[in-house]
Enzyme design. Sequence first.
Site, PDB file in Angstrom:
ATOM      1  N   ASP A 193       0.902  -1.229  -0.076  1.00  0.00           N
ATOM      2  CA  ASP A 193       0.059  -0.011  -0.117  1.00  0.00           C
ATOM      3  C   ASP A 193       0.901   1.234   0.040  1.00  0.00           C
ATOM      4  OD1 ASP A 193      -2.691  -0.730  -0.106  1.00  0.00           O
ATOM      5  OD2 ASP A 193      -2.250  -1.784   1.927  1.00  0.00           O
TER       6      ASP A 193
ATOM      7  N   ARG B 187       5.924   4.039   3.327  1.00  0.00           N
ATOM      8  CA  ARG B 187       5.979   2.743   3.906  1.00  0.00           C
ATOM      9  C   ARG B 187       7.389   2.207   4.276  1.00  0.00           C
ATOM     10  NH1 ARG B 187       1.058   2.226   5.844  1.00  0.00           N
ATOM     11  NH2 ARG B 187      -0.615   2.286   4.289  1.00  0.00           N
TER      12      ARG B 187
ATOM     13  N   ARG C 136      -5.963  10.463   1.371  1.00  0.00           N
ATOM     14  CA  ARG C 136      -5.939   9.447   0.491  1.00  0.00           C
ATOM     15  C   ARG C 136      -6.444   9.809  -0.719  1.00  0.00           C
ATOM     16  NH1 ARG C 136      -7.395   4.110   3.585  1.00  0.00           N
ATOM     17  NH2 ARG C 136      -6.245   3.216   1.798  1.00  0.00           N
TER      18      ARG C 136
ATOM     19  N   LYS D 231      -8.862   1.708  -5.909  1.00  0.00           N
ATOM     20  CA  LYS D 231      -9.659   1.180  -4.932  1.00  0.00           C
ATOM     21  C   LYS D 231     -10.333   2.547  -4.357  1.00  0.00           C
ATOM     22  CE  LYS D 231      -5.365   1.623  -1.933  1.00  0.00           C
ATOM     23  NZ  LYS D 231      -4.292   1.016  -1.235  1.00  0.00           N
ATOM     24  N   HIS D 232     -11.429   2.131  -3.631  1.00  0.00           N
ATOM     25  CA  HIS D 232     -12.128   0.828  -2.898  1.00  0.00           C
ATOM     26  C   HIS D 232     -13.464   0.856  -3.650  1.00  0.00           C
ATOM     27  CE1 HIS D 232      -9.385   2.469  -0.270  1.00  0.00           C
ATOM     28  NE2 HIS D 232      -8.870   1.156   0.007  1.00  0.00           N
TER      29      HIS D 232
ATOM     30  N   HIS E 220     -12.134  -0.640   8.881  1.00  0.00           N
ATOM     31  CA  HIS E 220     -11.236  -1.410   9.584  1.00  0.00           C
ATOM     32  C   HIS E 220     -11.477  -1.807  10.823  1.00  0.00           C
ATOM     33  CE1 HIS E 220      -8.466   0.863   6.602  1.00  0.00           C
ATOM     34  NE2 HIS E 220      -7.612  -0.542   6.831  1.00  0.00           N
TER      35      HIS E 220
ATOM     36  N   ASP F 268     -10.301  -6.078  -0.321  1.00  0.00           N
ATOM     37  CA  ASP F 268      -9.617  -5.321   0.522  1.00  0.00           C
ATOM     38  C   ASP F 268      -9.306  -6.447   1.529  1.00  0.00           C
ATOM     39  OD1 ASP F 268      -8.365  -3.215   1.949  1.00  0.00           O
ATOM     40  OD2 ASP F 268     -10.189  -2.050   2.139  1.00  0.00           O
TER      41      ASP F 268
END
Length: 589
Positions: free
Chosen positions: A86, A94, A160, A190-191, A203, A275
């Site tokens: 991601d 990351r 995002r 996405k998504h 989440h 996901d």
Amino acid sequence: MRSLPNLDSLSLTELVAQMLVVRASGYLFDHQILYPSWEPTTDKLKRLVELGVGGAILLGGSAAEIALKTQQLQSWATIPLLIAADIEEGVGQRFAGATWFPPPMAIGAIASHNLSLAQTYAAQMGAVTAQEALAIGINWVLAPVVDVNNNPDNPVINVRSFGDNPAIVSQLASAYIQGAKSYPVLTAAKHFPGHGDTAADSHLDLPVIPHSPARLAEIELPPFQAAIAAGVDAVMSAHLLIPSWDAEHPATLSSHILTQQLRQNMGFEGLIVTDALVMGAIANRYGANEAPVLAVEAGADILLMPVDPEGAIQAVCTAVETGRISKERIRASVERIWKAKLQVSGENREQGAGTSWEQGRKTRERGETGETRERGRQGRQGRGGDRGDKGEGGDKGTRETRETGETGETRETIFELAKPEAFAVVNEILSASQVVGGNVPLMPVMPAQSASESQNLRNLIVVDELLGCDFLHRKAPAIALPTLHGYTTQLCDRHTPVVFETDDDCPTLLQLFIRGNPFRGSAGIAQVGQVWVKKLLASGNLQALVVYGSPYVLQQLLPMLPSIPYAFSYGQMPTAQAVSLSALFARSI
């Protein structure tokens, strides 16, 4: 190029295993694993790869570590792996050391006044991200986010997204995909069918999208249609309940949404990937082994991060054996996976190193330094006996590597990261998207020569979670630059009790780091931040304000700042801190 086996030669278990992409730590040693409930140990990860899972998704570690990790993974695999991450804001988001871009919404802000320039930046972001991903062995970039973020309270999408305008999101997402396609990596929109208008974090729970099909077609779907037209390789499902389309199943588990809407109505022929199946919206409502079966029934080709990978494989196989799922349905998904793997399999010497699984194959077949590295990583003794004495198994392998230049070439690709031209693009995006305002200059100060000469200036930094800050350290500009001007730093987060001294009368530079993040459940300013803003305004000690992250928080605070200088940046990384603070302090000259 290492060839893929004929599908007819694979057993049902091997076919189903190819549909799984499992979570793995990017760190090299087991004691570094941060999420043991999600990230398997080295031995377990190796067993999953040898079992035949189709890929891995990595999180954590430096870019250099990832380069070694991806080689290790590919060297274990009989069938080449898809290795994903991601990295929506660049590889550096990351993996330390690589280029870290501002969030996509920064580019969206530029598009509001210069669409052409924003498209150029989006394409450059896609190209740099793809090039750096490939350099360290990642062949699947899980980006771009094409959700239309039209809910300021959205805790999980937020910055995002490229923004709240479907047309702009569509154009910038398309430009990003076209830039990334300069390199042999996969992309993912996405998504689906759109996570932008939610106030819940999937989440943690299952958000509900109450909109009609007409509204979905007008706002949520156009960016996905544009991404498909631009050649996006995969579409990731959202863990959302959309009653107007399917009142029973979330999108990830809905055949009406994945098969009828995405595959049939929108004509998408690429990979449909779920996901993460460990997320609360799915994991808290469906069994660890039932959710993968439901996702395959719905039309998913790839099961991302199932709770129990081996159990998921067995459950899907059982569903086939009992007639619940046809073997043709499994084969259709694996054919798409094969097409994607072939797309990223060719050596690309002109644009970077050979593919990561080619490097892994050479490591395994020649027994180069790969086995030595593996022995060091796993901390095992006695493995050298598998190769004979040191001269035969260690020095010889190293010499062969040096002579053939195979792992040497891999090492060279590391230095393809974080190039000056990439940093230049980052700085341009930050500068073009930042906001600086207010008409009272900062107090011009000189660096304090000693504690006794301190001018009683406070640099107050508020973050959501101090222990999770990868953008703050002793030399980070948010700390270092104010220190040069005589400020004393004070750090606090949502866990820090706010205690005011009766003589607390410090001119204060307040820096707020606020953005929506997964698992946080909120996109707004933490209570501790609200208390400090009110206290400093009431006492007249708010000298200046910097907000990093959410433009919605800035909009909330602006009416309270009639003449106080402020700066806003979409980014939170050190580069963003330097750009914003330099602009703000320059106003005092």
